[in-house]
Design an enzyme around this catalytic site. Structure first.
Site, PDB file in Angstrom:
ATOM      1  N   ARG A   1       0.803  -1.224   0.000  1.00 33.88           N
ATOM      2  CA  ARG A   1       0.000   0.000   0.000  1.00 33.88           C
ATOM      3  C   ARG A   1       0.836   1.275   0.000  1.00 33.88           C
ATOM      4  O   ARG A   1       0.330   2.362  -0.252  1.00 33.88           O
ATOM      5  CB  ARG A   1      -0.959  -0.018   1.208  1.00 33.88           C
ATOM      6  CG  ARG A   1      -2.068  -1.052   1.080  1.00 33.88           C
ATOM      7  CD  ARG A   1      -2.761  -1.344   2.407  1.00 33.88           C
ATOM      8  NE  ARG A   1      -1.998  -2.260   3.246  1.00 33.88           N
ATOM      9  CZ  ARG A   1      -2.408  -2.721   4.435  1.00 33.88           C
ATOM     10  NH1 ARG A   1      -3.582  -2.337   4.925  1.00 33.88           N
ATOM     11  NH2 ARG A   1      -1.652  -3.551   5.134  1.00 33.88           N
TER      12      ARG A   1
ATOM     13  N   LYS B   1       8.506  -1.108   3.330  1.00 35.58           N
ATOM     14  CA  LYS B   1       7.690  -0.249   4.195  1.00 35.58           C
ATOM     15  C   LYS B   1       8.373   0.179   5.484  1.00 35.58           C
ATOM     16  O   LYS B   1       8.410   1.368   5.801  1.00 35.58           O
ATOM     17  CB  LYS B   1       6.355  -0.926   4.533  1.00 35.58           C
ATOM     18  CG  LYS B   1       5.517  -0.086   5.503  1.00 35.58           C
ATOM     19  CD  LYS B   1       4.083  -0.502   5.585  1.00 35.58           C
ATOM     20  CE  LYS B   1       3.903  -1.818   6.261  1.00 35.58           C
ATOM     21  NZ  LYS B   1       2.472  -2.121   6.436  1.00 35.58           N
TER      22      LYS B   1
ATOM     23  N   GLN C   1      11.817 -14.684   7.121  1.00 33.30           N
ATOM     24  CA  GLN C   1      10.558 -15.209   6.592  1.00 33.30           C
ATOM     25  C   GLN C   1      10.670 -15.114   5.068  1.00 33.30           C
ATOM     26  O   GLN C   1      10.484 -14.052   4.480  1.00 33.30           O
ATOM     27  CB  GLN C   1       9.362 -14.376   7.091  1.00 33.30           C
ATOM     28  CG  GLN C   1       8.027 -14.957   6.667  1.00 33.30           C
ATOM     29  CD  GLN C   1       6.860 -14.004   6.902  1.00 33.30           C
ATOM     30  OE1 GLN C   1       7.028 -12.787   6.945  1.00 33.30           O
ATOM     31  NE2 GLN C   1       5.671 -14.553   7.042  1.00 33.30           N
TER      32      GLN C   1
ATOM     33  N   THR D   1       1.078 -12.554   9.388  1.00 32.66           N
ATOM     34  CA  THR D   1       1.772 -12.170  10.630  1.00 32.66           C
ATOM     35  C   THR D   1       2.011 -13.370  11.554  1.00 32.66           C
ATOM     36  O   THR D   1       3.028 -13.432  12.247  1.00 32.66           O
ATOM     37  CB  THR D   1       0.976 -11.087  11.382  1.00 32.66           C
ATOM     38  OG1 THR D   1      -0.405 -11.483  11.461  1.00 32.66           O
ATOM     39  CG2 THR D   1       1.064  -9.741  10.682  1.00 32.66           C
TER      40      THR D   1
ATOM     41  N   ASP E   1       5.816  -1.334  11.584  1.00 36.54           N
ATOM     42  CA  ASP E   1       5.155  -0.197  10.933  1.00 36.54           C
ATOM     43  C   ASP E   1       4.295   0.609  11.905  1.00 36.54           C
ATOM     44  O   ASP E   1       3.389   1.326  11.497  1.00 36.54           O
ATOM     45  CB  ASP E   1       4.324  -0.669   9.730  1.00 36.54           C
ATOM     46  CG  ASP E   1       3.140  -1.540  10.126  1.00 36.54           C
ATOM     47  OD1 ASP E   1       3.067  -1.969  11.299  1.00 36.54           O
ATOM     48  OD2 ASP E   1       2.287  -1.795   9.255  1.00 36.54           O
TER      49      ASP E   1
ATOM     50  N   ARG F   1      28.797  23.440   1.742  1.00 38.25           N
ATOM     51  CA  ARG F   1      28.743  22.088   1.180  1.00 38.25           C
ATOM     52  C   ARG F   1      29.627  21.167   2.019  1.00 38.25           C
ATOM     53  O   ARG F   1      30.383  21.638   2.872  1.00 38.25           O
ATOM     54  CB  ARG F   1      29.132  22.153  -0.293  1.00 38.25           C
ATOM     55  CG  ARG F   1      28.005  22.834  -1.115  1.00 38.25           C
ATOM     56  CD  ARG F   1      28.431  23.151  -2.513  1.00 38.25           C
ATOM     57  NE  ARG F   1      28.975  21.984  -3.172  1.00 38.25           N
ATOM     58  CZ  ARG F   1      29.814  22.036  -4.214  1.00 38.25           C
ATOM     59  NH1 ARG F   1      30.210  23.206  -4.692  1.00 38.25           N
ATOM     60  NH2 ARG F   1      30.258  20.917  -4.751  1.00 38.25           N
TER      61      ARG F   1
ATOM     62  N   LYS G   1      33.069  24.878   0.080  1.00 37.98           N
ATOM     63  CA  LYS G   1      33.068  23.424  -0.107  1.00 37.98           C
ATOM     64  C   LYS G   1      34.424  22.875   0.275  1.00 37.98           C
ATOM     65  O   LYS G   1      35.448  23.389  -0.179  1.00 37.98           O
ATOM     66  CB  LYS G   1      32.780  23.077  -1.569  1.00 37.98           C
ATOM     67  CG  LYS G   1      32.579  21.593  -1.786  1.00 37.98           C
ATOM     68  CD  LYS G   1      33.109  21.108  -3.111  1.00 37.98           C
ATOM     69  CE  LYS G   1      34.616  20.997  -3.090  1.00 37.98           C
ATOM     70  NZ  LYS G   1      35.173  20.450  -4.335  1.00 37.98           N
TER      71      LYS G   1
ATOM     72  N   ASN H   1      41.041  38.671   5.447  1.00 39.35           N
ATOM     73  CA  ASN H   1      39.897  39.370   4.879  1.00 39.35           C
ATOM     74  C   ASN H   1      39.760  38.967   3.410  1.00 39.35           C
ATOM     75  O   ASN H   1      40.677  39.183   2.616  1.00 39.35           O
ATOM     76  CB  ASN H   1      40.081  40.887   4.989  1.00 39.35           C
ATOM     77  CG  ASN H   1      38.800  41.594   4.576  1.00 39.35           C
ATOM     78  OD1 ASN H   1      37.891  41.766   5.381  1.00 39.35           O
ATOM     79  ND2 ASN H   1      38.709  41.955   3.310  1.00 39.35           N
TER      80      ASN H   1
ATOM     81  N   ARG I   1      46.470  42.778 -13.062  1.00 37.03           N
ATOM     82  CA  ARG I   1      45.386  43.313 -13.876  1.00 37.03           C
ATOM     83  C   ARG I   1      45.960  44.372 -14.807  1.00 37.03           C
ATOM     84  O   ARG I   1      47.028  44.925 -14.558  1.00 37.03           O
ATOM     85  CB  ARG I   1      44.276  43.914 -13.008  1.00 37.03           C
ATOM     86  CG  ARG I   1      44.707  45.025 -12.056  1.00 37.03           C
ATOM     87  CD  ARG I   1      43.507  45.692 -11.402  1.00 37.03           C
ATOM     88  NE  ARG I   1      43.558  45.722  -9.956  1.00 37.03           N
ATOM     89  CZ  ARG I   1      43.927  46.799  -9.233  1.00 37.03           C
ATOM     90  NH1 ARG I   1      44.347  47.904  -9.825  1.00 37.03           N
ATOM     91  NH2 ARG I   1      43.914  46.751  -7.929  1.00 37.03           N
TER      92      ARG I   1
HETATM   93  C1  UD1 Z   1      -2.167  -5.954  11.462  1.00 40.94           C
HETATM   94  C2  UD1 Z   1      -3.138  -6.816  12.288  1.00 40.94           C
HETATM   95  C3  UD1 Z   1      -4.357  -5.966  12.597  1.00 40.94           C
HETATM   96  C4  UD1 Z   1      -3.953  -4.729  13.364  1.00 40.94           C
HETATM   97  C5  UD1 Z   1      -2.868  -3.941  12.599  1.00 40.94           C
HETATM   98  C6  UD1 Z   1      -2.306  -2.860  13.506  1.00 40.94           C
HETATM   99  C7  UD1 Z   1      -2.882  -9.170  11.585  1.00 40.94           C
HETATM  100  C8  UD1 Z   1      -3.456 -10.263  10.786  1.00 40.94           C
HETATM  101  N1  UD1 Z   1      -3.522  -7.995  11.523  1.00 40.94           N
HETATM  102  O1  UD1 Z   1      -2.831  -5.629  10.253  1.00 40.94           O
HETATM  103  O2  UD1 Z   1      -5.271  -6.724  13.398  1.00 40.94           O
HETATM  104  O3  UD1 Z   1      -5.084  -3.903  13.586  1.00 40.94           O
HETATM  105  O4  UD1 Z   1      -1.780  -4.807  12.220  1.00 40.94           O
HETATM  106  O5  UD1 Z   1      -1.404  -2.003  12.856  1.00 40.94           O
HETATM  107  O6  UD1 Z   1      -1.914  -9.364  12.266  1.00 40.94           O
HETATM  108  N2  UD1 Z   1       4.475  -8.861   8.282  1.00 40.94           N
HETATM  109  C9  UD1 Z   1       5.426  -9.824   8.172  1.00 40.94           C
HETATM  110  N3  UD1 Z   1       5.168 -10.932   7.434  1.00 40.94           N
HETATM  111  C10 UD1 Z   1       3.976 -11.147   6.842  1.00 40.94           C
HETATM  112  C11 UD1 Z   1       2.983 -10.158   6.960  1.00 40.94           C
HETATM  113  C12 UD1 Z   1       3.250  -9.019   7.697  1.00 40.94           C
HETATM  114  O7  UD1 Z   1       6.538  -9.681   8.707  1.00 40.94           O
HETATM  115  O8  UD1 Z   1       3.824 -12.192   6.197  1.00 40.94           O
HETATM  116  C13 UD1 Z   1       4.776  -7.658   9.071  1.00 40.94           C
HETATM  117  C14 UD1 Z   1       4.734  -6.380   8.252  1.00 40.94           C
HETATM  118  O9  UD1 Z   1       6.018  -6.051   7.765  1.00 40.94           O
HETATM  119  C15 UD1 Z   1       4.237  -5.361   9.259  1.00 40.94           C
HETATM  120  C16 UD1 Z   1       3.443  -6.190  10.280  1.00 40.94           C
HETATM  121  O10 UD1 Z   1       3.801  -7.535  10.083  1.00 40.94           O
HETATM  122  O11 UD1 Z   1       5.299  -4.711   9.912  1.00 40.94           O
HETATM  123  C17 UD1 Z   1       1.950  -6.021  10.127  1.00 40.94           C
HETATM  124  O12 UD1 Z   1       1.566  -6.426   8.827  1.00 40.94           O
HETATM  125  P1  UD1 Z   1       0.510  -5.608   7.992  1.00 40.94           P
HETATM  126  O13 UD1 Z   1       0.342  -6.281   6.668  1.00 40.94           O
HETATM  127  O14 UD1 Z   1       0.833  -4.181   7.989  1.00 40.94           O
HETATM  128  O15 UD1 Z   1      -0.800  -5.870   8.863  1.00 40.94           O
HETATM  129  P2  UD1 Z   1      -2.098  -4.990   8.976  1.00 40.94           P
HETATM  130  O16 UD1 Z   1      -2.961  -5.251   7.795  1.00 40.94           O
HETATM  131  O17 UD1 Z   1      -1.746  -3.586   9.246  1.00 40.94           O
HETATM  132 CA    CA Z   2       0.104  -2.450   9.336  1.00 47.40          CA
END
Ligand code: UD1
Ligand code: CA
Length: 459
Positions: A16, A23, A73, A79, A103, A333, A351, A377, A440
């Site tokens: 997104r 991100k 991963q 998640t 995030d 710079r 610089k 100066n 000059r």
């Molecule tokens: C997630 C929660 C949601 C909560 C929101 C809060 C889940 C299913 N949903 O949604 O309930 O309200 O956070 O901000 O947990 N990530 C991984 N591997 C993956 C998927 C995601 O490491 O396979 C990491 C992402 O990098 C991110 C975090 O997990 O930092 C959350 O993932 P994201 O896709 O942003 O979840 P949301 O849709 O925001």
């Molecule tokens: Ca999120």
């Protein structure tokens, strides 16, 4: 022994964001979001911190370094699946595990501590941190039963229209009994709208097997904000900026208009410094006490001692010693080192140069690849001619020298201390001590020539 551990989820791509940058590496006030998260986690006593990386793993590792362990991963399957990748590192630990997303950059260590305290007081197997969102769109919703006990978390995309009305959201932060967490994760399925293994499902699984599941509702929704797109990134930045600015003001810095003052997370500022509106302070900038930073100045990764004045100027990767001043409309710079009480006036570009104590470069001058001594100066419109089209060359000017206005100093060149360059000279040969160089054309006056010209002035 009971241990405290943290898992930071940072493997997602962040579709997104519509970005080439992963991100969690997008910056809020000059610092990657995941770095903000780790910084706060570090303030909470932890035995182990594991960051789950996937997309951009190398870049995330380069950003966070050895402050955390890593689990990979390889494929982003949700998640819950992400947390499972930390299992080999953490499964034997008896104790509590904090999970936080990379995030959500605004969480504070205090909130993590409050969550731990609540979790322990409730003797819970899992405690989810919740908040009440004015607009809960996109967040997982907290479903409670008729006596207020948490039943489960439902993702936006899986929520019924009734559940979508719930404003209490999952912040994405939890503490779990470590061993129960991993046992429950193995029971999750990807039978949902996104085809992912949801960490949020662990809540319902634990609940159904009779464990105590708690929810701790924090007061401040802003702090829990998750950043999924650039609109949220700007909102989070605004909140963080406000927090940073208030801290500086509490520490004794005057911000004339904090709403238009942009200070990165890593910047340090001494007390009684005054900062006008429209100022941007970036990166690792350090500013001393009693400085004045005039409107619309930008200072990047630079160090200013005490009593420095900057007026509407741009400074990059440079230093200014005590009592020096620059501007308006001047530019340091990279690798410019300005000595004590040096005056750099209007439209001066410097610089890769050092300038010694008390030297004055007042107007319209370029100083590049140079070493200037003390009390020199430099007149108006002087050019340090440093580039022959292929290579850069150095000019050295000794103490107490005088460089007349509109001179060109063609490098490589050595202008000795106590020597004098006459105005309008193009200097190619070194000066020795006490020399005066003048290079000059001599002036020729032609008597009565005016009358031979077609020009008649204003009759
Ligand atoms: C997630 C929660 C949601 C909560 C929101 C809060 C889940 C299913 N949903 O949604 O309930 O309200 O956070 O901000 O947990 N990530 C991984 N591997 C993956 C998927 C995601 O490491 O396979 C990491 C992402 O990098 C991110 C975090 O997990 O930092 C959350 O993932 P994201 O896709 O942003 O979840 P949301 O849709 O925001
Ligand atoms: Ca999120």
């Amino acid at each position: 022994m009971n241990t405290r551990n943290t898992i930071i989820l940072a493997a997602g791509k962040g579709t997104r964001m519509k970005s080439k940058l992963y991100k969690v590496l997008h910056q809020v006030c000059g610092k990657a979001m995941v770095d903000h998260v780790l910084t706060q986690v570090e303030k909470t006593q932890m035995d182990q911190i594991v960051t789950v990386v996937g997309y951009g793993a190398d870049d995330v590792k380069a950003t966070l370094g050895d402050r955390t362990a890593y689990a990979l991963q390889a494929k982003q399957m949700g998640t819950g699946h992400a947390v499972l990748q930390a299992e080999p590192l953490l499964k034997d630990e008896a104790g509590t595990t904090l999970i936080v997303s990379g995030d959500t950059p605004l969480f504070t260590a205090q909130t993590f501590e409050d969550l731990f305290a609540y979790h322990e007081a409730k003797h819970a197997a899992a405690t989810v941190l919740t908040s009440v969102a004015p607009d809960p769109t996109g967040y997982g919703r907290i479903v409670r039963n008729n006596i207020g006990i948490v039943e489960k978390i439902v993702e936006q995309k899986d929520a019924s229209s009734e559940e979508q009305e719930i404003h209490e959201i999952n912040t994405g932060v939890y503490v779990f009994d470590n061993q129960k967490l991993f046992a429950a994760l193995h029971q999750t399925s990807n039978d949902n709208a996104q085809g992912e293994y949801y960490l949020t499902d662990v809540i319902e699984i634990l609940k159904q097997q009779g464990d105590i599941v708690a929810a701790y509702q924090m007061a401040d929704f802003d702090e829990s904000m998750g950043v999924n797109d650039r609109v949220a990134l700007a909102n989070a930045t605004k909140i963080m900026r406000n927090r940073i600015n208030r801290q500086h003001m509490r520490d004794g810095v005057t911000l004339i208009d904090p709403d238009t003052t942009y200070i990165d997370a890593g910047v340090k500022i001494g007390s009684d410094t005054i900062i006008e509106g429209g100022v941007v302070l970036k990166g690792s900038t350090v500013i001393g006490e009693d400085c004045y930073i005039g409107a619309h100045s930008e200072i990047r990764n630079s160090t200013l001692a005490d009593h420095v004045t900057v007026t509407s100027s741009l400074l990059e990767d440079s230093t200014m010693a005590s009592g020096s001043d620059i501007g308006p409309n001047s530019h340091l710079r990279p690798e410019s080192h300005i000595g004590p009480k040096v005056h750099l006036g209007n439209f001066v570009e410097v610089k890769k140069a050092t300038i010694g104590e008390g030297t004055k470069v007042g107007h319209l001058t370029y100083v590049g690849n140079a070493k200037l001594g003390k009390h020199i100066n430099v007149g108006c419109g002087v050019i340090f001619v440093n580039y022959d089209g292929q290579h850069k060359h150095e000019t050295v000017v000794g103490d107490d020298a005088f460089i007349g206005s509109n001179s060109n100093l063609i490098a490589p060149l050595n202008v000795a201390d106590h020597s004098f360059v006459a105005a309008g000279s193009t200097i190619t040969d070194d000066l020795k001590q006490y020399d005066m160089a003048i290079a000059r054309q001599r002036q020729t006056n032609k008597p009565n020539y005016y009358q031979k010209l077609p020009y008649r002035g204003e009759d």
